[in-house]
Design a protein around this motif. Structure first.
Motif, PDB file in Angstrom:
ATOM      1  N   UNK A  27       0.826  -1.203   0.000  1.00 12.98           N
ATOM      2  CA  UNK A  27       0.000   0.000   0.000  1.00 12.98           C
ATOM      3  C   UNK A  27       0.865   1.259   0.000  1.00 12.98           C
ATOM      4  N   UNK A  28       1.923   1.270   0.807  1.00 13.24           N
ATOM      5  CA  UNK A  28       2.821   2.433   0.829  1.00 13.24           C
ATOM      6  C   UNK A  28       3.448   2.652  -0.546  1.00 13.24           C
ATOM      7  N   UNK A  29       3.846   1.565  -1.190  1.00 14.61           N
ATOM      8  CA  UNK A  29       4.439   1.677  -2.523  1.00 14.61           C
ATOM      9  C   UNK A  29       3.439   2.253  -3.526  1.00 14.61           C
ATOM     10  N   UNK A  30       2.216   1.703  -3.528  1.00 19.28           N
ATOM     11  CA  UNK A  30       1.213   2.165  -4.487  1.00 19.28           C
ATOM     12  C   UNK A  30       0.822   3.623  -4.248  1.00 19.28           C
ATOM     13  N   UNK A  31       0.625   3.986  -2.973  1.00 20.70           N
ATOM     14  CA  UNK A  31       0.233   5.363  -2.675  1.00 20.70           C
ATOM     15  C   UNK A  31       1.332   6.347  -3.052  1.00 20.70           C
ATOM     16  N   UNK A  32       2.593   5.985  -2.773  1.00 16.29           N
ATOM     17  CA  UNK A  32       3.685   6.901  -3.103  1.00 16.29           C
ATOM     18  C   UNK A  32       3.845   7.052  -4.611  1.00 16.29           C
ATOM     19  N   UNK A  33       3.739   5.965  -5.354  1.00 16.87           N
ATOM     20  CA  UNK A  33       3.827   6.047  -6.814  1.00 16.87           C
ATOM     21  C   UNK A  33       2.683   6.896  -7.368  1.00 16.87           C
ATOM     22  N   UNK A  34       1.473   6.701  -6.835  1.00 16.36           N
ATOM     23  CA  UNK A  34       0.328   7.491  -7.278  1.00 16.36           C
ATOM     24  C   UNK A  34       0.558   8.973  -7.032  1.00 16.36           C
ATOM     25  N   UNK A  35       1.059   9.315  -5.844  1.00 17.88           N
ATOM     26  CA  UNK A  35       1.291  10.709  -5.518  1.00 17.88           C
ATOM     27  C   UNK A  35       2.392  11.305  -6.389  1.00 17.88           C
ATOM     28  N   UNK A  36       3.446  10.545  -6.649  1.00 11.87           N
ATOM     29  CA  UNK A  36       4.522  11.029  -7.522  1.00 11.87           C
ATOM     30  C   UNK A  36       3.977  11.344  -8.918  1.00 11.87           C
ATOM     31  N   UNK A  37       3.129  10.466  -9.425  1.00 12.32           N
ATOM     32  CA  UNK A  37       2.549  10.696 -10.755  1.00 12.32           C
ATOM     33  C   UNK A  37       1.669  11.946 -10.760  1.00 12.32           C
ATOM     34  N   UNK A  38       0.834  12.090  -9.732  1.00 14.69           N
ATOM     35  CA  UNK A  38      -0.044  13.262  -9.654  1.00 14.69           C
ATOM     36  C   UNK A  38       0.760  14.552  -9.502  1.00 14.69           C
ATOM     37  N   UNK A  39       1.816  14.507  -8.697  1.00 14.91           N
ATOM     38  CA  UNK A  39       2.694  15.680  -8.568  1.00 14.91           C
ATOM     39  C   UNK A  39       3.358  16.007  -9.905  1.00 14.91           C
ATOM     40  N   UNK A  40       3.792  14.975 -10.625  1.00 17.95           N
ATOM     41  CA  UNK A  40       4.450  15.202 -11.909  1.00 17.95           C
ATOM     42  C   UNK A  40       3.504  15.854 -12.915  1.00 17.95           C
ATOM     43  N   UNK A  41       2.246  15.466 -12.862  1.00 10.72           N
ATOM     44  CA  UNK A  41       1.273  15.994 -13.828  1.00 10.72           C
ATOM     45  C   UNK A  41       0.779  17.378 -13.435  1.00 10.72           C
ATOM     46  N   UNK A  42       0.515  17.604 -12.137  1.00 11.64           N
ATOM     47  CA  UNK A  42      -0.198  18.823 -11.729  1.00 11.64           C
ATOM     48  C   UNK A  42       0.636  19.827 -10.934  1.00 11.64           C
TER      49      UNK A  42
END
Length: 410
Positions: free
Chosen positions: A15-30
């Motif tokens: 879960x920590x891995x998935x949440x961190x990857x998701x947040x990194x992607x969202x930060x990269x986009x927005x």
């Protein structure tokens, strides 16, 4: 903490891995940093809450707010001998995730322009306020949920906190800079509803708070000292501008002092054993700060801050002695850290005090500060009575969102 099996450890890791990857992607986009040449970007171009309209932001205040969230709240749960340092580790895990998630969720509402979120020190301070509310909520369920569930609670809690804050500060125009409603009341009752849904009958038969030994008291000492040092800055983080007198800082200090003395008034009478515990002073400090969340930046006057702090300091000893057993037996709430007595009720008292002070606000008394505290009143869009009504209506709105959101999360 509940026992960690191999499966639960893998779930936490995944879960920590998935949440961190998701947040990194969202930060990269927005996410982008705010232009340094546009310090007033928030107030001129973006849809921001009154909490974020602070062109005079100073980085030392950000440091104080962040230390308060990290050390003040992080050490508050360590006084429980059964959970100890493990609960501090979970608090830091929650804080690390909540700040990232809050920057995104709040960014879409307050700092979103041309398809991008503009991240600056203001947005991080606002994320710290959100994190504080979530850490309060976790105090009600500590020991009955595992780290995976804590992360899921944080995921939903941050989203609901931001929704409540947006309704109160932006749509209703409520003044709550220190968070009596948005931080303390919402955090407490959100956590209590999660605790109610997760009720476990066998928990009533065992002693949840094993405060034996010196280590828990040591944590309470350190946590309380951090509260005294940094909470006035936390309360005033968005109110001190330019050379204005820091009312919120002064009012919070007076309230902390009076609430501490109030605890020493009641504890020798209510307590069967003669020794006073540091954790009880910690509770008084929290209650004294919670009651000043909304009213701190208003014209409380020094004696008014002392009265409010004294009344707030009476709540935790009375609540733990008389109210908590009733809530546990009748409503089946298992409030591990007593957030109802320490945050919930003082937060409600602070909201009622803020409503009263709002109704009494006049341009003569506030002068140029009226524009900072009650901008809609200063511009003539509302009367002081209308603003007070909005402040009062914010209380049931917060309680409704906290209880419904807590039930859903539970």
């Amino acid at each position: 903490m509940p026992e960690h099996t191999a499966a639960s450890r893998l779930q936490l890791s995944g879960l920590c891995f998935l949440l961190q990857i998701l947040i990194i992607i969202l930060f990269a986009v927005f996410a982008r940093y705010s232009p340094e040449s546009s310090p007033s970007l928030c107030s001129q171009q973006l849809n921001c809450s009154s909490r974020n309209k602070d062109s005079g932001f100073q980085h030392p205040r950000y440091r104080d707010v962040h230390l308060q969230a990290l050390l003040g709240f992080g050490l508050l749960v360590a006084f429980l001998g059964r959970y100890g340092p493990g609960s501090v580790a979970i608090s830091i895990l929650i804080l690390a995730f909540a700040i990232q998630w809050a920057v995104l969720i709040q960014g879409f509402l307050y700092f979103f322009l041309n398809g991008k979120i503009y991240v600056g020190a203001q947005s991080v301070v606002s994320a710290d306020f959100c994190t504080a509310a979530i850490l309060i909520s976790t105090g009600a369920v500590l020991g009955r949920v595992n780290p995976v569930q804590m992360l899921l609670l944080t995921l939903l809690g941050v989203t609901l906190f931001t929704l409540n804050e947006y309704i109160l500060l932006s749509l209703m125009g409520v003044s709550d800079s220190g968070g009596s409603l948005t931080v303390h009341t919402f955090g407490a009752y959100f956590g209590l509803m999660v605790s109610r849904i997760l009720h476990q009958p066998h928990m009533d038969k065992r002693k949840e708070q094993q405060d034996t030994g010196h280590q828990p008291d040591f944590f309470a000492v350190v946590g309380t000292i951090y509260l005294w040092i940094f909470w006035p800055s936390f309360t005033s983080a968005t109110t001190v501008r330019d050379n204005a007198e820091p009312w919120a800082v002064l009012n919070t200090y007076f309230s902390l002092a009076a609430s501490t003395l109030a605890t020493f008034v009641l504890l020798p009478v209510l307590q069967e054993e003669g020794t006073l515990r540091m954790v009880q002073i910690q509770d008084a400090t929290l209650a004294g700060a919670a009651v000043m969340g909304m009213a701190g930046e208003m014209l409380v006057t020094p004696f008014g801050a002392l009265i409010a702090g004294f009344l707030a300091g009476l709540i935790p000893p009375l609540g733990f002695r008389f109210l908590m057993p009733v809530l546990c037996s009748r409503l089946k709430t298992q409030d591990t850290c007593g957030v109802h007595n320490v945050h919930g009720l003082p937060g409600i008292l602070g909201a009622l005090l803020g409503t009263l002070l709002t109704a009494l606000a006049t341009a003569d008394a506030y002068g140029g500060r009226l524009e900072l505290v009650f901008p809609l009143v200063a511009r003539g869009s509302r009367t002081a009575t209308d603003q007070a009504l909005s402040q009062l209506c914010a209380l049931p709105v917060t309680l409704l969102l906290a209880t419904l959101g807590g039930s859903l999360t539970g």
